[in-house]
Design a protein around this motif. Structure first.
Motif, PDB file in Angstrom:
ATOM      1  N   SER A 176       0.835  -1.203   0.000  1.00  0.00           N
ATOM      2  CA  SER A 176       0.000   0.000   0.000  1.00  0.00           C
ATOM      3  C   SER A 176       0.868   1.251   0.000  1.00  0.00           C
ATOM      4  O   SER A 176       0.589   2.222  -0.728  1.00  0.00           O
ATOM      5  N   ARG A 179       2.448   1.646  -3.418  1.00  0.00           N
ATOM      6  CA  ARG A 179       1.454   2.114  -4.381  1.00  0.00           C
ATOM      7  C   ARG A 179       1.171   3.606  -4.224  1.00  0.00           C
ATOM      8  O   ARG A 179       0.980   4.324  -5.202  1.00  0.00           O
ATOM      9  N   ASP A 180       1.153   4.078  -2.975  1.00  0.00           N
ATOM     10  CA  ASP A 180       0.822   5.479  -2.716  1.00  0.00           C
ATOM     11  C   ASP A 180       2.033   6.408  -2.759  1.00  0.00           C
ATOM     12  O   ASP A 180       1.899   7.605  -2.513  1.00  0.00           O
ATOM     13  N   HIS A 198      -2.889  -4.732  -5.770  1.00  0.00           N
ATOM     14  CA  HIS A 198      -2.080  -3.529  -5.665  1.00  0.00           C
ATOM     15  C   HIS A 198      -1.532  -2.999  -6.985  1.00  0.00           C
ATOM     16  O   HIS A 198      -1.154  -1.831  -7.064  1.00  0.00           O
TER      17      HIS A 198
END
Length: 256
Positions: A176, A179-180, A198
Motif C-alpha cells: 500500500s 502504491r501510494d 495492488h
C-alpha cells in the motif's frame, strides 16, 4: 519517470534466458511481473537495475539508455531491492539505511539523518536503528532494506519479491505504501492475489517471454493461469475493494 524495457534479450553461457521482452511502466504506475519459478522474472529485473547487461535491446528511463548512464547518476534515479540481498557484515540498521544516501553529492549530515529517519519511520524500523542487522528476523531485515531503497530517494523503484519474509500485515502495509508513494514501480511478485490487489498493470512471463499483459482483472483468467501456473483458479471479488482475488486448487487428473 517512465521506464521502458525495449526488446530486451538476456543470455548466459550461450543460453537465452529472456527473449525480446517489451514492457512499459508509466510514470507513477505500479506494474507487477508475475510468472512461475524459473520463468525469467529475477533475470529481467537484474538487467533493469544494471546487475546484468542485455544481449540485445535496451532499458530506458525517460528515453535514456540506463546502461550508458553514469552509475552514480543512475543510482540517483533508480533504486532496487534484489531477491538475494543477504547481509554479510553486522552493520547497524541506521548504517545500512544510510548507505542509500551514497549516490547523492548534495548531502549534509543533517539532511541525511532526516531522510533516513523518515525512511525508517515509513517502514516501521526506527526502533531498530541501533540493532545489528545480522540479529534481526528475516522480516525485519527485509523492511530495513526497503528503508535503504527509500532513503536513496529514487524516482524508479525495482522490487524482486519484496514481501518475502513479511507477515501478512506488513505485506499489505508495504505494498500500500509503495502504491501510494508516487514512484514508478516495477515489482516481481509470487502472490497473485497481492499483485491483483495492488498493481495497475500485470505482465505475465513464462519461458523468458511475456505471454500476457494488462489490468489484473483482464490478465488473471482461469485458462491462462492453468496454462502458465498449472493450477485451476476460481475468480472472486474482494467484498471491500472489488479487486479480483483467486482461489486455487490443482486440476483434476485426467483418466487414461
Amino acid at each position: 519517470m517512465r521506464l521502458d524495457i525495449d526488446e530486451v534479450t538476456i543470455e548466459a553461457s550461450g543460453t537465452r534466458l529472456v527473449e525480446d521482452i517489451r514492457l512499459t511502466v508509466d510514470s507513477g504506475a505500479f506494474v507487477g511481473l508475475v510468472g512461475p519459478n524459473g520463468s525469467g522474472k529475477s533475470t529481467l529485473l537484474r538487467c533493469v537495475y544494471r546487475g546484468l547487461r542485455p544481449a540485445g535491446g535496451a532499458v530506458r528511463l525517460d528515453g535514456d539508455d540506463l546502461h550508458t548512464m553514469d552509475p552514480r547518476a543512475a543510482a540517483r534515479v533508480l533504486a532496487a531491492l534484489p531477491q538475494d540481498s543477504a547481509a554479510q557484515f553486522d552493520f547497524t540498521v541506521a548504517e545500512v539505511v544510510a548507505m542509500g544516501r551514497l549516490p547523492h553529492r548534495d548531502r549534509t549530515a543533517t539532511s541525511d539523518r532526516e531522510i533516513c529517519a523518515r525512511a525508517m519511520a515509513r517502514t516501521g524500523v526506527a526502533h531498530l536503528a541501533d540493532r545489528g542487522v545480522l540479529g534481526l528476523s528475516g522480516g525485519e531485515r527485509q523492511r530495513v532494506l526497503i528503508a535503504r531503497a527509500l532513503a536513496q530517494q529514487p524516482r524508479v523503484l525495482v522490487l524482486d519479491e519484496p514481501t518475502n519474509h513479511l507477515d501478512i500485515a506488513h505485506q499489505l502495509d508495504l505494498l500500500s505504501r509503495v502504491r501510494d508513494s508516487g514512484l514508478t514501480v516495477l515489482a516481481a511478485l509470487h502472490d497473485l492475489n497481492l499483485a491483483a490487489a495492488h498493481c495497475d498493470v500485470l505482465y505475465v512471463i513464462d519461458g523468458g517471454r511475456i505471454v500476457s499483459s494488462g489490468p489484473p482483472h483482464d490478465v488473471l483468467r482461469p485458462a491462462l493461469l492453468k496454462a502458465v501456473f498449472g493450477v485451476r483458479a476460481h475468480r472472486v471479488h474482494h467484498p471491500g475493494t472489488g479487486a479480483v482475488q483467486l482461489l486455487f486448487d490443482l486440476p483434476t487428473p485426467t483418466t487414461p
